[in-house]
Every structure is written in C-alpha cells, then in structure tokens.
Write an enzyme that holds these catalytic residues in place. Structure first.
Site, PDB file in Angstrom:
ATOM      1  N   CYS A  99      -1.010  -9.151   4.375  1.00 18.07           N
ATOM      2  CA  CYS A  99      -2.537  -8.650   4.055  1.00 18.07           C
ATOM      3  C   CYS A  99      -2.505  -7.362   3.895  1.00 18.07           C
ATOM      4  CB  CYS A  99      -3.297  -9.175   5.171  1.00 18.07           C
ATOM      5  SG  CYS A  99      -4.901  -9.000   5.034  1.00 18.07           S
ATOM      6  N   CYS A 100      -1.700  -6.484   4.501  1.00 15.63           N
ATOM      7  CA  CYS A 100      -1.904  -4.865   4.151  1.00 15.63           C
ATOM      8  C   CYS A 100      -1.130  -4.668   2.885  1.00 15.63           C
ATOM      9  CB  CYS A 100      -1.296  -4.267   5.156  1.00 15.63           C
ATOM     10  SG  CYS A 100      -2.143  -3.864   6.703  1.00 15.63           S
ATOM     11  N   CYS A 124      -9.174  -1.637   9.372  1.00 10.69           N
ATOM     12  CA  CYS A 124     -10.194  -2.845   8.955  1.00 10.69           C
ATOM     13  C   CYS A 124     -10.763  -3.394  10.434  1.00 10.69           C
ATOM     14  CB  CYS A 124      -9.201  -3.763   8.491  1.00 10.69           C
ATOM     15  SG  CYS A 124      -8.425  -3.409   6.804  1.00 10.69           S
ATOM     16  N   CYS A 127      -8.671  -6.176  12.608  1.00 10.83           N
ATOM     17  CA  CYS A 127      -7.262  -5.626  13.081  1.00 10.83           C
ATOM     18  C   CYS A 127      -7.519  -4.179  14.044  1.00 10.83           C
ATOM     19  CB  CYS A 127      -6.284  -5.200  11.982  1.00 10.83           C
ATOM     20  SG  CYS A 127      -6.012  -6.736  11.003  1.00 10.83           S
ATOM     21  N   CYS A 149       0.199   0.326   8.482  1.00 12.18           N
ATOM     22  CA  CYS A 149      -0.135  -0.576   7.642  1.00 12.18           C
ATOM     23  C   CYS A 149       0.755  -0.733   6.293  1.00 12.18           C
ATOM     24  CB  CYS A 149      -1.474   0.079   7.118  1.00 12.18           C
ATOM     25  SG  CYS A 149      -1.709   1.431   6.652  1.00 12.18           S
TER      26      CYS A 149
HETATM   27  S1  SF4 Z   1      -5.784  -3.796   8.527  1.00 11.96           S
HETATM   28 FE1  SF4 Z   1      -5.574  -5.862   8.847  1.00 11.96          FE
HETATM   29  S2  SF4 Z   1      -7.238  -6.744   7.455  1.00 11.96           S
HETATM   30 FE2  SF4 Z   1      -6.805  -4.661   7.019  1.00 11.96          FE
HETATM   31  S3  SF4 Z   1      -5.361  -5.109   5.192  1.00 11.96           S
HETATM   32 FE3  SF4 Z   1      -4.212  -4.913   6.910  1.00 11.96          FE
HETATM   33  S4  SF4 Z   1      -3.736  -6.961   7.836  1.00 11.96           S
HETATM   34 FE4  SF4 Z   1      -5.468  -6.911   6.263  1.00 11.96          FE
END
Ligand code: SF4
Length: 237
Positions: A123-124, A206, A209, A232
């Site tokens: 996701c990151c 985010c 998280c 991240c």
């Molecule tokens: S901090 Fe969490 S929601 Fe944001 S990009 Fe990374 S995994 Fe995704």
C-alpha cells in the site's frame, strides 16, 4: 560555475567543503537553494510538526520553493484542513499535491479492500513511494524533515545524504532538533500545526495506520500498530 552535487556526481571532498563552511540548519537550507535550480530541489512535506518548522524556514530562504505533499487519499481531515490554512499563510510557496496512479477504488479492485491491513508495504509502495519516485524524476535533491531523535534507524542521518532509493540527494536540515525544539519553535513563531498533535499523536500519517503513540518515549509507536513496519519506505536509512 561549479558542478552541483548530485547522486551520480557524489563528491566526498566537495561534501566535506560544504559542511566545513556551514554549521547549522539555516546554512544548509541556504546552501541547498543556491546549489540547485528551482525545479531541481523539492521539499516533500508531510505537514507534521517538523513540516511546520521547515516550511517556515524554507519560506525565509526561498519564497517560491517547490513543496510536495503525497496525498494517499487516506489522511486525516485535520491534515487536509491544515494544508488549506498553510496555503493561505504562505501563498508564495509552490505547494503541489501528488496523487497515486491508482485511486482507492482501483486499488481495492486490484488488490482487495483495505490493503493497508493485509499488506501495508505494498500500500505504501503504491500510494507513497511510486508517486514520490515520479515526482523526483527531474529533481537533483529533495528536502526531508527527518530527525535523528525520531527512531534508532534515523540516528545516523547527515545533513546531506546520498539517497540510493531515489538516486537523489536527500537534505535533512533538522537532524539535530529534538521534539521539544520543534514545538518551541512552533510556539515562539506562532505557527499553525495539526491539532492531532495535542491529542496524543506526535507522528501523523494516514488515518488507517496512525494511532496515538503507545509509548511516550517513542514518537512513532502509533504508526502501523500491530505490524512490524516502522517506515513507509520513502527512506532507505
Ligand atoms: S501509511 Fe497505511 S494507508 Fe498510508 S499508504 Fe502506507 S499502508 Fe497505505
């Protein structure tokens, strides 16, 4: 005219000379904006407390500096509201909002709902790392608000770092600042900041998280709670 310090043109002697002549965060910022042309240097700002300090310092040095915000689409509303207020406070700064290639619904279709729960690294990668890589394609240097005190992985940071992740130069003017230094500067200069900092969130990312810090001595202990992840992926430390 001397050749700018770049990833491919890393020169230890030049670096030693730069650092011998410059002893603090403001000297480093002034050097950075002299060394690189307007489009060659950007500040990737997360709009956390360090961001408030760096935006204010950068504004003193370069009124129309290029600022990036990586908008994952998942930030707290308080963060988006803060960005709107900062744009009004510093209208000359060139603040650009960078978005990932995949919208949240496209990401969900491709990888399933709430990727941040099952695979936060991916996701990151999609929502932060790749957008920054794209944004830095034509830059020679980027500025970051990392501080040595923030985590064991950050304690060896230098003012000027060779950044293999993005094949770039990463400049960290605040390496010696403590969190107290940051908040003192904010209050003394009447700067705005994210109200979540007053609600137990020393580090804000985010919303899915980020929890209030579980450990008062670890400002990043509310990030990715329940996962071993601590960064991240923007910073190869
Ligand atoms: S901090 Fe969490 S929601 Fe944001 S990009 Fe990374 S995994 Fe995704």
């Amino acid at each position: 005219m001397s050749v700018a310090l770049t990833y491919d043109n890393w020169n230890q002697e030049k670096l030693a000379f730069i650092l011998r002549e410059r002893s603090d965060y403001l000297d480093i910022l002034k050097w950075a904006f002299q060394e690189y042309q307007d489009d060659e240097i950007v500040y990737s700002c997360s709009f956390g407390a360090e961001g408030m300090v760096l935006l204010d310092l950068i504004h003193k040095v370069k009124k129309d500096a290029k600022i990036l915000f990586l908008d994952t689409g998942l930030h707290f509303q308080e963060t988006y509201d803060l960005i709107d207020r900062i744009k009004q406070r510093y209208p000359s700064l060139n603040i650009t909002i960078i978005k990932p290639k995949l919208s949240l619904s496209e990401q969900a279709n491709q990888y399933g709902d709430a990727l941040w729960k099952c695979n936060p690294n991916l996701c990151c990668q999609i929502r932060k790392v790749e957008p920054l890589r794209e944004a830095l394609k034509n830059a020679k240097a980027w500025i970051s608000g990392l501080r040595r005190e923030q985590s064991p992985t950050r304690k060896y940071l230098q003012y000027i770092n060779k950044d293999p992740k993005f094949q770039n130069i990463k400049i960290c003017p605040l390496i010696h600042w403590t969190s107290d230094d940051i908040m003192t500067y904010i209050h003394l200069n009447h700067l705005d900041y994210n109200p979540l900092h007053n609600q137990g969130y020393p580090s804000i990312g985010c919303a899915p998280c980020t929890l209030p810090a579980a450990n008062a001595n670890d400002s990043r202990s509310g990030r990715w709670a329940g996962h071993t992840k601590t960064e991240c992926g923007l910073h190869q430390l």
